[in-house]
Design a protein around this motif. Sequence first.
Motif: not given
Length: 194
Positions: A3-12
């Motif tokens: 697998g691969k590393i991801f970053i999720a940025l949420f708004s609101g």
Amino acid sequence: MSGKIFIALFSGINVGGNRIVKMAELRSFFEDLGFSDVSTYVQSGNAVFRADKGDAIALTKQIEAAFETKWGFHSRIMVRDLGWFERLVRENPYPEAAADHTKLHAYALEREPTADEVARLAEKCTGPERFEVKGDVLYLSAPDGLGKSVFANLIGRVLKVPGTARNWRSVLALLEMARKSSGGESRGGKSGAD
């Protein structure tokens, strides 16, 4: 590790006591979607995770849809990989501003703005702030801080490209978390942290 590393940025989410999402629940949400090595950072909604398949675009759609189903409201989510974060830090045009994390922000944009869109925004930048767009990132140096910046409040309306901002401390912390999770899978330069 696959697998691969991801970053999720949420708004609101978790802004002014509204749209409350607890970070422990957000971690469980990612795990329930089949992601591993999930960790979160601060209440504004940032998650580092490992995905066995999918790219940033597919993962964004999957997570946004599942999030809306679970919590009943839409949060725009920007999913980026570790390489994107490393490039963001490496290409910072305001290294002198990086020492004070409250005065340097990076906006993850949904797409690269056009030259016309950037020019319209530049016309509004009349205060002490400086900004530069590199691909799908907008860097903002706000010497008086983001809270006092009139220009910062105009960015979304004038640019008309959806995005979500993080201060430099968050950027560096997320990069560090993603690197730890990757177990050395990426070969980047120095993070620029102290």
